[in-house]
Design an enzyme around this catalytic site. Structure first.
Site, PDB file in Angstrom:
ATOM      1  N   PRO A 292      -2.528  -1.235   6.320  1.00  0.00           N
ATOM      2  CA  PRO A 292      -1.875  -0.668   5.128  1.00  0.00           C
ATOM      3  C   PRO A 292      -1.176   0.668   5.369  1.00  0.00           C
ATOM      4  CG  PRO A 292      -4.258  -0.412   4.994  1.00  0.00           C
ATOM      5  CD  PRO A 292      -3.994  -1.245   6.196  1.00  0.00           C
ATOM      6  N   LYS A 296       3.444  -1.766   3.990  1.00  0.00           N
ATOM      7  CA  LYS A 296       4.469  -2.801   4.181  1.00  0.00           C
ATOM      8  C   LYS A 296       4.082  -4.197   3.678  1.00  0.00           C
ATOM      9  CE  LYS A 296       7.637  -0.324   5.990  1.00  0.00           C
ATOM     10  NZ  LYS A 296       8.376   0.247   4.867  1.00  0.00           N
TER      11      LYS A 296
HETATM   12  C1  PHB Z   1      -2.073   2.855  -2.115  1.00  0.00           C
HETATM   13  O1  PHB Z   1      -3.016   2.072  -2.314  1.00  0.00           O
HETATM   14  O2  PHB Z   1      -1.641   3.585  -3.019  1.00  0.00           O
HETATM   15  C2  PHB Z   1      -1.451   2.953  -0.780  1.00  0.00           C
HETATM   16  C3  PHB Z   1      -1.976   2.216   0.278  1.00  0.00           C
HETATM   17  C4  PHB Z   1      -1.392   2.327   1.531  1.00  0.00           C
HETATM   18  C5  PHB Z   1      -0.308   3.168   1.708  1.00  0.00           C
HETATM   19  C6  PHB Z   1       0.227   3.873   0.657  1.00  0.00           C
HETATM   20  C7  PHB Z   1      -0.357   3.775  -0.600  1.00  0.00           C
HETATM   21  O3  PHB Z   1       0.258   3.298   2.945  1.00  0.00           O
END
Ligand code: PHB
Ligand code: APR
Length: 394
Positions: A292, A296
């Site tokens: 995460p 993406k």
């Molecule tokens: C989120 O859950 O807000 C989130 C997760 C991964 C990311 C950015 C935001 O890279």
């Protein structure tokens, strides 16, 4: 029952594909294993690339996103006790939008009700058949009864644990995988976000991320060992650890409160190829997983189904097989670039356990200070984070 395309899975990939096909005048039926309520309650990431937001707008699904989402013109990278702001507006002239995947899923679901693409939920034992012929079909069980849908194409949008990928014979399917030796422990709390923008932090104690959903809903993560049990992480411990991983000025601003959700996500990169086998086409998490870190996952699912809907429309309306023949290659070209970016950002921002010396750590510092000192490097970061174009020249 008979339709043109059976879509397996009503996650973002399946629902969006249904909507795109319906706009192109193609009939589709979506079969989903879980209940609608379950599908709508999953909490996932929340960053929409510029191109994803455009697709939602084009589909007439942008209204709530415009109202309730937040335009972010940059992100922050924290390291060595300081903070680097990467200014997307300045560097690439396009922002990202903070709007939870859960909300995107709601908007898609509501649109399905309106526009009459049938979504069969609680469909058990969904099985694609005869995908190597021109008359494939899908069977499933609902309310104890076996049903069958005949079709021309089957779209496997059933996520990483779905059934579709397993239909491709093992001597045809190739998989590429990297499993990272850590996970993310995440919480949601009804507190104001610590900053107006996201903060990705590389610290001695491990990675941390400060994200948000809206003005009174924060999403925070800390890197954790894979065997972490959320029971061992009462809220106070989480807040203390998060604070310790942030630069002092950020930590001083952190507003804490009770968590309303707490969960652990393992990190992995995975790509399956080809994305087409006979009359079966894979899209989204069924075909690939990214950690995460670059946000993406959802965005890749969207670019896949945009390619896929075009390819299917070409075939089903005009008989051309060029699009479907090229789908795997064109989608994977973009997928691999996002896989690279997510891997790179993960590698740059996390503490790797068992590193025998500080070589990797020094490389991380070099990457981060390079970003700090080079506008070219920041522009490349911004270009990737806000999303590469869907149809780059090959
Ligand atoms: C989120 O859950 O807000 C989130 C997760 C991964 C990311 C950015 C935001 O890279
Ligand atoms: N039969 C029918 N449906 C199934 C089956 C099955 N055998 N297996 C899984 N499904 C359903 C799941 O219940 C889920 O609703 O397929 C759907 C797949 O949805 P996602 O896992 O959300 O995958 P996708 O639509 O590709 O979306 C990708 O979701 O996981 C995140 O990070 C990822 O943001 C990205 C996005």
């Amino acid at each position: 029952m008979r339709t043109q395309v059976v879509i397996v899975g009503a996650g973002p990939a399946g629902l969006m594909l249904g909507r795109l096909l319906q706009q192109a005048g193609i009939d589709a039926v979506i079969v989903e294993r879980r209940s609608g309520d379950h599908v709508l309650s999953r909490i996932r990431a929340g960053v929409l690339e510029h191109g994803t937001a455009e697709v939602l707008r084009d589909l007439g699904l942008g209204a709530r996103m415009e109202r309730e989402g937040f335009v972010h013109d940059g992100v922050n990278l924290a390291f060595l006790g300081r903070r680097l702001h990467v200014d997307f507006a300045d560097l690439v002239g396009r922002p990202v939008i903070i709007y939870g995947q859960t909300e995107v899923q709601h908007d898609l679901y509501d649109a399905m009700d309106d526009r009459d693409v049938p979504v069969v939920d609680e469909a058990l034992d969904v099985t694609p058949h005869d995908v190597e012929t021109t008359a494939p079909y899908v069977t499933y069980t609902r309310d104890g009864e076996e049903r069958r849908v005949d079709c021309e194409w089957i779209a496997g949008c059933d996520g990483y644990h779905g059934v579709s990928r397993s239909v491709i014979p093992t001597d045809v399917l190739r998989t590429h995988e990297r499993v990272y030796p850590f996970g993310w422990l995440g919480i949601l709390s009804e507190t104001p976000p610590v900053d107006d923008e996201l903060i990705y932090a590389n610290s001695e104690r491990g990675f941390a991320l400060c994200s948000m959903r809206h003005k009174m809903l924060s999403r925070y993560y800390v890197q954790c060992p894979l065997d972490t049990d959320t029971d061992d992480w009462p809220d106070d411990r989480f807040w203390e650890e998060l604070r310790a991983r942030l630069p002092d000025d950020v930590a001083a601003e952190l507003v804490t409160g009770p968590s309303i959700e707490k969960s652990i996500t393992p990190l992995r990169s995975f790509v399956a190829e080809p994305l087409r086998h006979g009359r079966l086409l894979l899209a989204g998490d069924a075909a690939h997983i990214v950690p995460p870190t670059g946000a993406k996952g959802l965005n890749l699912a969207v670019s896949d189904v945009v390619y896929l809907a075009d390819a299917l429309a070409d075939h089903l309306s005009g008989g051309s097989t060029t699009g479907v023949d090229q789908y795997s290659e064109s989608a994977l070209l973009r997928v691999w670039k996002a896989v690279r970016f997510s891997w790179w950002m993960t590698t740059m921002m996390h503490r790797f356990p068992n590193a025998s010396d500080d070589f990797d750590r020094k490389l991380q510092e070099a990457e981060l200070t390079y970003l700090e000192s080079s506008e070219h490097a920041r522009r490349a970061f911004a270009e990737n984070y806000t999303g590469l174009p869907f149809n780059p020249p090959s």
